[in-house]
Design an enzyme around this catalytic site. Structure first.
Site, PDB file in Angstrom:
ATOM      1  N   TYR A 201       2.851  10.121  -0.560  1.00 39.93           N
ATOM      2  CA  TYR A 201       3.973   9.558   0.190  1.00 39.93           C
ATOM      3  C   TYR A 201       5.308   9.859  -0.492  1.00 39.93           C
ATOM      4  O   TYR A 201       6.358   9.783   0.148  1.00 39.93           O
ATOM      5  CB  TYR A 201       3.840   8.038   0.334  1.00 39.93           C
ATOM      6  CG  TYR A 201       2.641   7.548   1.109  1.00 39.93           C
ATOM      7  CD1 TYR A 201       1.807   8.423   1.805  1.00 39.93           C
ATOM      8  CD2 TYR A 201       2.334   6.188   1.142  1.00 39.93           C
ATOM      9  CE1 TYR A 201       0.703   7.963   2.498  1.00 39.93           C
ATOM     10  CE2 TYR A 201       1.235   5.715   1.847  1.00 39.93           C
ATOM     11  CZ  TYR A 201       0.416   6.604   2.509  1.00 39.93           C
ATOM     12  OH  TYR A 201      -0.677   6.135   3.198  1.00 39.93           O
TER      13      TYR A 201
ATOM     14  N   HIS B 199      -7.861   9.666  -1.343  1.00 45.00           N
ATOM     15  CA  HIS B 199      -7.119   9.636  -0.083  1.00 45.00           C
ATOM     16  C   HIS B 199      -7.862  10.327   1.070  1.00 45.00           C
ATOM     17  O   HIS B 199      -7.822   9.855   2.212  1.00 45.00           O
ATOM     18  CB  HIS B 199      -5.745  10.287  -0.287  1.00 45.00           C
ATOM     19  CG  HIS B 199      -4.696   9.810   0.651  1.00 45.00           C
ATOM     20  ND1 HIS B 199      -3.368   9.755   0.333  1.00 45.00           N
ATOM     21  CD2 HIS B 199      -4.778   9.341   1.921  1.00 45.00           C
ATOM     22  CE1 HIS B 199      -2.674   9.293   1.356  1.00 45.00           C
ATOM     23  NE2 HIS B 199      -3.509   9.038   2.337  1.00 45.00           N
TER      24      HIS B 199
ATOM     25  N   ASP C 272       0.834  -1.202   0.000  1.00 51.62           N
ATOM     26  CA  ASP C 272       0.000   0.000   0.000  1.00 51.62           C
ATOM     27  C   ASP C 272       0.870   1.253   0.000  1.00 51.62           C
ATOM     28  O   ASP C 272       1.678   1.463   0.902  1.00 51.62           O
ATOM     29  CB  ASP C 272      -0.902   0.008   1.238  1.00 51.62           C
ATOM     30  CG  ASP C 272      -1.781   1.244   1.315  1.00 51.62           C
ATOM     31  OD1 ASP C 272      -2.942   1.163   0.876  1.00 51.62           O
ATOM     32  OD2 ASP C 272      -1.307   2.293   1.794  1.00 51.62           O
TER      33      ASP C 272
ATOM     34  N   LYS D 238      -3.162   5.840  -3.979  1.00 53.06           N
ATOM     35  CA  LYS D 238      -4.240   6.775  -3.660  1.00 53.06           C
ATOM     36  C   LYS D 238      -4.004   8.107  -4.360  1.00 53.06           C
ATOM     37  O   LYS D 238      -2.859   8.544  -4.497  1.00 53.06           O
ATOM     38  CB  LYS D 238      -4.307   7.009  -2.147  1.00 53.06           C
ATOM     39  CG  LYS D 238      -4.263   5.735  -1.320  1.00 53.06           C
ATOM     40  CD  LYS D 238      -4.198   6.035   0.165  1.00 53.06           C
ATOM     41  CE  LYS D 238      -3.822   4.799   0.952  1.00 53.06           C
ATOM     42  NZ  LYS D 238      -2.386   4.499   0.884  1.00 53.06           N
TER      43      LYS D 238
END
Length: 280
Positions: A53, A115, A48, A82
């Site tokens: 990120y 998200h 994931d 996401k």
């Protein structure tokens, strides 16, 4: 309930997802490839990540290395990313998806999530996800951090019911009302920060249960989630911790022990409140 690291759960569209996966939040891109590769080597089949990120490139490289080292095929992995839904238009969401796919060096995603609800500015993004899903670019679509009223708004225009709602969930934040709503609608819950970013590892109740079962506090918490059919993403950068987090299938918490853990709920968050968090 899953009974091993590779056990899967069937989502509402028939797609199978491993019950326990690796999350790569806050892992630097330069380190992510080694972490993801090691996770695959250690038996993890769900990975994931997210655009925000900043480590999709490293995640993709780690997937490639993990597949090469283990000899398994891409379709044996479940990869999630996401879209950072900062009030994106339809076209911006489509572009963001393809950018993520390029960074990951993949032909498709198993799961793609919005998200955050972003002050309920997600209608165009959801329609984009539905079209990508219809085109076969994504095996399942879902949301993250949506509360009941966000989902109720989504249902006023959605043609596809989300397969997953990924939320902060741990013994201090049980989210019972939201979980009941999602179960009624056929939406699986997946927990992020199931260990409350480590804050629960020194809790006296959890420490006592860990001693009783000769397990770690983290294993007690993860077992609590597994016994409630909650899907999990757990962050770890070390192989020994990855193996430890997966060593939760050889014991069971009693109903009394589960109730002790349930009693810890304080509706306490370590992450942002979805009702106030926005980033336009």
């Amino acid at each position: 309930m899953i009974h091993s690291l590779t056990d899967t759960v069937k989502l509402n569209n028939g797609t199978d997802i491993p019950g326990l996966g690796l999350g790569v939040f806050q892992i630097p891109d330069a380190d992510t490839s080694e972490v993801v590769k090691n996770a695959i080597v250690n038996g993890y089949r769900s990975i994931d990540t997210a655009a925000i990120y900043g480590n999709e490139t490293g995640t993709g490289l780690g997937i490639k290395q993990g597949l090469e080292e283990t000899g398994i095929s891409r379709d044996e992995l479940f990869v999630t990313s996401k879209v950072w839904n900062n009030h994106l238009s339809y076209d911006e969401t489509i572009a963001a998806f393809h950018e993520s796919l390029t960074r990951l060096s993949l032909d498709y995603l198993d799961l793609y999530l919005i998200h955050w609800p972003g002050n309920e500015a997600f209608e165009e993004s959801w329609k984009a996800l539905e079209d990508l899903y219809a085109e076969g670019k994504i095996k399942a679509i879902g949301v993250s951090n949506f509360q009941v009223h966000h989902l109720e708004k989504l249902f006023t225009f959605a043609k596809v019911v989300p397969a997953i709602n990924q939320i902060e969930l741990h013994p201090k934040l049980a989210q019972l009302e939201l979980r009941a709503f999602c179960e009624e609608k056929g939406i699986h819950i997946q927990a992020w920060s199931p260990l409350m970013q480590g804050q629960l590892l020194t809790n006296k109740t959890i420490l006592a249960l860990a001693e009783a079962h000769k397990k770690s506090p983290a294993q007690i918490i993860l077992r609590w989630a597994i016994q409630q059919d909650i899907l999990l993403n757990v962050k770890s950068t070390h192989s020994d911790r990855m193996r430890s987090n997966a060593d939760i299938f050889d014991f069971q918490l009693s109903q009394e022990e589960m109730e002790k853990l349930n009693a810890l709920n304080e509706n306490l968050r370590v992450g942002p409140d979805p009702d106030s968090f926005d980033f336009k």
